[in-house]
Design an enzyme around this catalytic site. Structure first.
Site: not given
Ligand code: AP5
Length: 216
Positions: A13, A88, A127, A161, A172
């Site tokens: 994402k 979410r 990552r 992270r 997660r």
């Molecule tokens: P990346 O693009 O970083 O993946 P992502 O989908 O953004 O993953 P996140 O881990 O950031 O999502 P998340 O939803 O767990 O975390 P968030 O920060 O939102 O890609 C991952 C890796 O793969 C990278 O190294 C990239 O280079 C590689 N890659 C990407 N595409 C690829 C491809 N096609 N092929 C190969 N490699 C690839 O949330 C963190 C925490 O915050 C949550 O756990 C929760 O506690 C809290 N939180 C955030 N939002 C909310 C909400 N709305 N409600 C409640 N809690 C929340």
């Protein structure tokens, strides 16, 4: 245009949101980044959510809805937003519709990034990001052109992270399956949900997303 990128942790994402931001001038609203900034700054919000984030659980709907509500009221969001990590839960999805409607706006596309869960642990644990500009990298899938130097800003400092470890990733993923995936039917019924193959190369995923945005 306002779009939501939906998918489990590591689906790509953030990677795709940054590509869209650069290409179309839309604003990436990453709730994860907003919370991490609050944690890093040691604000009352950051202190409240740190432990929960480190354990892989979801922050409460009240906090998240008010955080995103404030952010979408900023003038830069009038250019269009890419929601990355929000909504979410069903409560967040319903609140988002309401907040946008009050501003005469709506969600145009919801893009589900479908991935194989087995591949996600590898993606997430490999990552890292530039400590200065936030550009994302991966030990195997996206290395800087010059080893140890950020392609975008030239910084030599990188960070990982604290929640990017195998145990927290499992929590997660469970949160995604139990609390986030159930919102897919909400958007399917509205006729705005499309699915792309998140297992394809980054370039191919971008191509599929652009096809959706271009109405194909
Ligand atoms: P990346 O693009 O970083 O993946 P992502 O989908 O953004 O993953 P996140 O881990 O950031 O999502 P998340 O939803 O767990 O975390 P968030 O920060 O939102 O890609 C991952 C890796 O793969 C990278 O190294 C990239 O280079 C590689 N890659 C990407 N595409 C690829 C491809 N096609 N092929 C190969 N490699 C690839 O949330 C963190 C925490 O915050 C949550 O756990 C929760 O506690 C809290 N939180 C955030 N939002 C909310 C909400 N709305 N409600 C409640 N809690 C929340």
């Amino acid at each position: 245009m306002n779009i939501i990128l939906l998918g489990p942790p590591g689906a790509g994402k953030g990677t795709q949101a940054k590509i869209l931001e650069r290409k179309y001038g839309m604003i990436q609203l990453s709730t994860g980044d907003m919370l991490r900034a609050a944690v890093a700054a040691g604000t009352p919000l950051g202190r409240k959510v740190k432990e929960l984030m480190d354990s892989g659980g979801l922050v409460s709907d009240d906090i998240m809805i008010s955080l995103i509500g404030e952010r979408i009221s900023q003038p830069d969001c009038a250019r269009g937003c890419i929601l990355d990590g929000f909504p979410r839960t069903t409560a967040q999805a319903e609140a988002l519709d309401k907040m946008l409607a009050e501003r005469g706006l709506k969600i145009d596309h919801v893009i589900e990034m479908k991935v194989d869960e087995d591949a996600l642990v590898k993606r997430i644990t490999g990552r890292y990001t530039c400590a200065k500009c936030g550009e994302g990298y991966h030990d195997e899938f996206k290395r800087p052109k010059k080893e140890g130097v950020c392609d975008v800003c030239g910084s030599t400092e990188f960070v990982r992270r604290p929640d990017d470890n195998p145990e927290t990733v499992k929590a997660r993923l469970a949160a995604y399956r139990e609390q986030t995936a159930p919102i897919l039917p909400f958007y399917r019924e509205k006729g705005i949900l499309r699915t792309v193959d998140g297992m394809a190369s980054m370039e191919e995923v971008s191509r599929q997303i652009e096809a959706v945005l271009n109405g194909n």
